[in-house]
Design an enzyme around this catalytic site. Structure first.
Site, short mmCIF file in Angstrom:
data_model
loop_
_atom_site.label_atom_id
_atom_site.label_comp_id
_atom_site.label_asym_id
_atom_site.label_seq_id
_atom_site.Cartn_x
_atom_site.Cartn_y
_atom_site.Cartn_z
N ARG A 70 -5.35 9.12 3.87
CA ARG A 70 -6.51 8.49 3.22
C ARG A 70 -6.67 8.93 1.77
O ARG A 70 -7.46 8.35 1.03
CB ARG A 70 -7.80 8.85 3.98
CG ARG A 70 -7.81 8.36 5.41
CD ARG A 70 -9.10 8.77 6.09
NE ARG A 70 -10.23 8.05 5.58
CZ ARG A 70 -10.66 6.89 6.04
NH1 ARG A 70 -10.02 6.32 7.03
NH2 ARG A 70 -11.72 6.30 5.52
N TRP B 146 -9.44 10.81 -2.53
CA TRP B 146 -8.75 9.84 -3.38
C TRP B 146 -9.73 9.55 -4.51
O TRP B 146 -10.81 8.99 -4.30
CB TRP B 146 -8.42 8.56 -2.61
CG TRP B 146 -7.65 7.58 -3.44
CD1 TRP B 146 -6.33 7.65 -3.76
CD2 TRP B 146 -8.15 6.39 -4.05
NE1 TRP B 146 -5.97 6.57 -4.55
CE2 TRP B 146 -7.07 5.78 -4.74
CE3 TRP B 146 -9.40 5.77 -4.10
CZ2 TRP B 146 -7.21 4.59 -5.45
CZ3 TRP B 146 -9.53 4.59 -4.81
CH2 TRP B 146 -8.45 4.01 -5.47
N GLU C 236 6.60 -8.98 -1.72
CA GLU C 236 6.43 -7.78 -0.89
C GLU C 236 7.53 -6.76 -1.20
O GLU C 236 7.28 -5.56 -1.28
CB GLU C 236 6.43 -8.18 0.59
CG GLU C 236 6.35 -7.06 1.59
CD GLU C 236 5.12 -6.15 1.46
OE1 GLU C 236 4.20 -6.47 0.69
OE2 GLU C 236 5.12 -5.10 2.11
N LYS D 103 6.81 -3.05 -2.45
CA LYS D 103 7.29 -1.89 -1.70
C LYS D 103 8.10 -0.97 -2.60
O LYS D 103 7.90 0.23 -2.62
CB LYS D 103 8.16 -2.38 -0.55
CG LYS D 103 7.99 -1.92 0.81
CD LYS D 103 6.75 -2.02 1.60
CE LYS D 103 5.42 -1.98 0.98
NZ LYS D 103 4.37 -2.50 1.82
N GLU E 199 5.86 0.75 -5.36
CA GLU E 199 4.85 1.73 -4.93
C GLU E 199 5.45 3.03 -4.44
O GLU E 199 4.81 4.07 -4.55
CB GLU E 199 3.87 1.14 -3.91
CG GLU E 199 4.40 0.91 -2.53
CD GLU E 199 3.35 0.34 -1.59
OE1 GLU E 199 2.18 0.68 -1.68
OE2 GLU E 199 3.74 -0.46 -0.72
#
Ligand code: F6R
Length: 608
Positions: free
Chosen positions: A27, A77, A484, A488, A491
Site C-alpha cells: 500500500r 505513500w 499495457e 508495465k 512502471e
C-alpha cells in the site's frame, strides 16, 4: 493509500505492528512508523523509506523493551509533504499524549491548520494529517475523553480518512474511525487488531468486523464496541476471514510479480469451472441486476491497467454486441459532460476497489440515476457500495504493485460478460457461441505454452534493458495490450516506453526512431497483420531494432521474435498480455529494479 495497523493485547506490540505492516507494504513504502503506549509516555519511532529502515531504528533505540500493551503503526505513500521522518506517521499532539495514524486526505487541512495556528498550536510537518491530530488534541482538552474528542472533531474534517488513535491517559483502548477509506477490526482472544486490509491479519485472527463509513470502534483487549457518529451502539456481525496465508508467500518465486504472472492459467481454469455449467454461462458468484435489453448506453470507467482492460472490452463487445461502448479514464469522467440517464449502464473496473477516481466517477453516475456495475477483485472493498451489480474477479490477492493476474481476470470477466450479454440479447448464433467458448476453454493451456518460453523472453529482455526508451505498436484488438505493455515496462523498469496505434507512427512518433529506439510490434491474426508488418519495415528502414510478438513469425526482418500459440484475433489480448508482462519483469530484473515495489507507486490509489 497508506497502510494502518493497531494492536492491543499481550503479545510483543512492536512485533505485531511490524508483522502487520509487512503484509501491507504493497500500500505504500515511502516511510514507516509505530507508536507504543507504555506506562510513562507515548513512544514514537519513525524512519523514511521501507519498513527495513524502521526495523533498524527500533533495534537501535531498543524499542522492543517498551512495556506496552497497545500500539499503532503506519506505512506511508506520500501525498502531502515529502517522504521525510517529520512527515512520517504516527503524528503526535504537542503535549505528547495523543497519537494517530491516518490513511486518506483531509481536504480542509489548510483552513484547520490556520485556525489551530491562530490558537497558538505549533505544527511540525507538511502533512494534512497533522491538522487532525492537533484538532483531536484540542477537543480532548475540552472534554477529557478520547471517544468524545474524536466524535466532536469528526464533523470538522472534510475528505477521506481512516484513523487509528490512542491517548496516553486511556491505556485500555484504541479508537478506530473511518470515512471513505478502509478499516477492518481483527478480533482475537484477549487481543484485537485494527488494519487497513486483511493480509495484515493472516495467521493472526479468523474473525473480523468491517467498519463502515461514519462508524467508530472502541477497541479494547477483550471487547470491540462499534458506535455510530452520535455514539449509539451498532450491532456488527463477526465475519470469517476467507483468505489463506499462502497468498502472502512468494512460494519459491523470486518475486510476487512472477508468481502472479504464472498463476494466470490456474485463475482462468478456476473461473471457467465456476462460469460454465452444462454449456451455459452462469455468473453465479456475480450479482447482476441489469436488464440488458433496456440498456441504451454502456460507459466503462477505470484507471491504469484496469482502463486498458476496459479498452479491450470496448473492442470485443462492440464486435460481439454491435453496440457502442464508451471508455473513460475515471479521473477525466469526473470533470466532463456525461450524457447519462437511467438507461445508461456505467461499469467501474477496479482491482482494489479502493481507487478514489473510479469511486468518484461512480458516485457521479449515481447522480444521473445510471445503473451501476462494478468488476472488482475485492468484493469487500469500498467500490461495491456504489453498485447494484457486482462481478468478482476471483484473481486472489495481488501483492505485486504492478497488476498482472488481476488484468487477466478483468479481461476474462469482460469476455464472460460479453458472451452473457450476446446470449441474452440474441446477438450470437449457437455455433459461434460454442466456438467462442472453446477458445476460452483452450486459453489456459496456451498461456502455459507462453510461460514455458521464459528463457527466450529473458534473453530479449537482457538486450532491451540497454535502451533508455522503447516504442510498442499494434493494430486492432491488441492496441490496449500495447498500452499495457508500455505501462508495465515503464512502471517497473523505469524505461521510457510509449505505445501507439501502428498506423499513427508515421504521423509523428516515427521521428523518434533510430538504432537506439527498439520497436515492439504485437501481431494478431487477420487483416491487420500485413499492415503491421509494413510498419515494422518502416521502423527497420530507420535502423530501429524490431521485435515481434504474437502468432508464428511471419518475416525475417525481426531482430527478435516471441512466438505465441495460434488464437482468434478477438481473444488474442488474453494471450499477448502474458509475454509483455514477462518482458517487463525480466527487463526490470536485468536492471536490478525493485520489481514488486516500484518507486513512487502504491497498490491502491485512494486519493484523487
Ligand atoms: C499498474 C497498476 C495501476 C492500477 C490503477 C487502478 O500496474 O496496477 O495502473 O491498475 O491504479 O487500480 P485499480 O484497478 O485497483 O482501480
Amino acid at each position: 493509500m497508506c497502510g494502518i495497523v493497531g494492536y492491543i493485547g499481550n503479545n510483543a506490540v512492536a512485533d505485531e505492528l511490524l508483522n502487520g505492516l509487512k503484509n501491507l507494504e504493497y500500500r505504500g513504502y515511502d516511510s514507516a512508523g509505530i507508536a507504543l503506549n507504555d506506562n510513562k509516555k507515548i513512544a514514537v519511532f519513525k524512519a523514511s523509506g521501507k519498513l527495513a529502515n524502521l526495523k533498524a531504528v527500533l533495534h537501535e533505540k531498543n524499542a522492543k523493551n517498551c512495556s506496552s500493551f497497545m500500539g499503532i503503526g503506519h506505512i506511508r505513500w506520500a501525498t502531502h509533504g515529502a517522504p521525510t521522518i517529520e512527515n512520517a506517521h504516527p503524528h503526535l499532539s504537542n503535549d505528547g499524549n495523543l497519537v494517530l495514524v491516518h490513511n486518506g486526505i483531509i481536504e480542509n487541512y489548510k483552513e484547520l491548520r490556520q485556525k489551530l495556528q491562530n490558537h497558538g498550536v505549533l505544527f511540525h510537518s507538511q502533512t494534512d494529517t497533522e491538522a487532525a491530530v492537533h484538532l483531536f488534541a484540542e477537543e480532548y482538552k475540552k472534554c477529557g475523553s478520547l471517544e468524545k474528542a474524536v466524535r466532536n472533531a469528526l464533523p470538522q474534517l472534510k475528505g477521506a480518512f481512516a484513523f487509528v488513535i490512542m491517548h496516553h491517559a486511556e491505556p485500555d483502548k484504541i479508537i478506530a474511525v473511518r470515512k471513505n477509506a478502509p478499516l477492518i477490526i481483527g478480533c482475537g482472544k484477549g487481543e484485537n487488531y485494527v488494519v487497513s486490509d486483511i493480509p495484515a491479519l493472516l495467521g493472526k485472527v479468523s474473525r473480523i468486523i468491517h467498519l463502515n463509513d461514519d462508524e467508530m470502534a472502541v477497541v479494547k483487549k477483550d471487547e470491540v464496541i462499534v458506535k455510530d457518529i452520535n455514539g449509539q451502539i451498532i450491532q456488527k456481525e463477526l465475519e470469517k476471514v476467507d483468505m489463506v496465508a499462502d497468498v502472502i508467500s512468494k512460494n519459491g518465486y523470486a518475486h510476487f510479480m512472477l508468481k502472479e504472472i504464472c498463476e494466470q492459467p490456474s485463475i482462468l481454469r478456476k473461473v471457467m469451472q465456476a462460469h460454465v455449467q452444462k454449456q451455459k454461462i452462469c455468473l453465479d458468484d456475480a450479482k447482476i441486476v441489469v436488464d440488458f435489453a433496456q440498456v441504451q448506453k454502456i460507459v466503462i470507467v477505470a484507471c491504469g491497467t484496469s482502463l486498458h482492460a476496459a479498452m479491450v472490452a470496448k473492442k470485443v463487445w462492440e464486435e460481439w454486441l454491435q453496440f457502442p461502448v464508451q471508455i473513460e479514464a475515471a479521473s477525466e469522467f469526473i470533470y466532463q459532460t456525461n450524457l447519462l440517464d437511467e438507461h445508461s449502464l456505467v461499469i467501474g473496473v477496479s482491482q482494489s476497489g479502493e481507487t478514489a477516481d473510479t469511486i468518484t466517477a461512480l458516485k457521479l453516475a449515481q447522480k444521473y440515476k445510471a445503473q451501476i456495475m462494478v468488476l472488482t477483485n475485492r468484493i469487500d472493498s469500498s467500490i461495491v457500495r456504489y453498485a447494484s451489480s457486482v462481478v468478482p474477479l476471483n484473481a486472489g490477492v495481488e501483492i505485486s504493485v504492478a497488476a498482472t493476474k488481476s488484468y487477466m481476470a478483468q479481461l476474462a470477466a469482460f469476455y464472460w460478460l460479453g458472451l452473457l450479454m450476446a446470449q441474452k440479447l440474441n446477438k450470437i448464433s449457437h455455433d459461434d457461441w460454442q466456438q467462442k467458448l472453446q477458445s476460452l476453454i483452450q486459453l489456459p493451456e496456451k498461456i502455459e505454452e507462453v510461460l514455458s518460453h521464459q528463457d527466450n523472453i529473458n534473453l530479449i529482455a537482457q538486450k532491451l534493458a540497454d535502451y533508455p526508451a522503447v516504442v510498442f505498436m499494434a493494430r486492432g484488438f491488441n492496441l490496449p495490450t500495447a498500452y499495457e505493455a508500455a505501462l508495465k515496462l515503464k512502471e517497473i523498469s523505469y524505461i521510457n516506453a510509449n505505445a501507439y496505434p501502428a498506423g499513427e507512427l508515421k504521423h509523428g512518433p516515427i521521428a523518434l526512431l533510430d538504432e537506439n529506439m527498439p520497436v515492439l510490434a504485437l501481431f494478431e491474426k487477420g487483416e491487420t497483420a500485413p499492415k503491421l508488418l509494413s510498419n515494422c519495415e518502416e521502423a527497420k528502414a530507420r535502423h530501429a531494432p524490431v521485435i515481434g510478438i504474437g502468432g508464428a513469425k511471419c518475416s525475417d526482418i525481426f531482430d527478435a521474435y516471441i512466438e505465441t500459440p495460434e488464437i482468434e484475433a478477438c481473444f488474442s489480448p488474453l494471450l499477448l498480455c502474458v509475454p509483455v508482462q514477462l518482458l517487463a519483469y525480466f527487463t526490470a530484473k536485468a536492471l536490478n529494479c525493485e520489481i514488486d515495489q516500484p518507486r513512487n507507486l502504491a497498490k491502491s490509489v485512494t486519493v484523487e
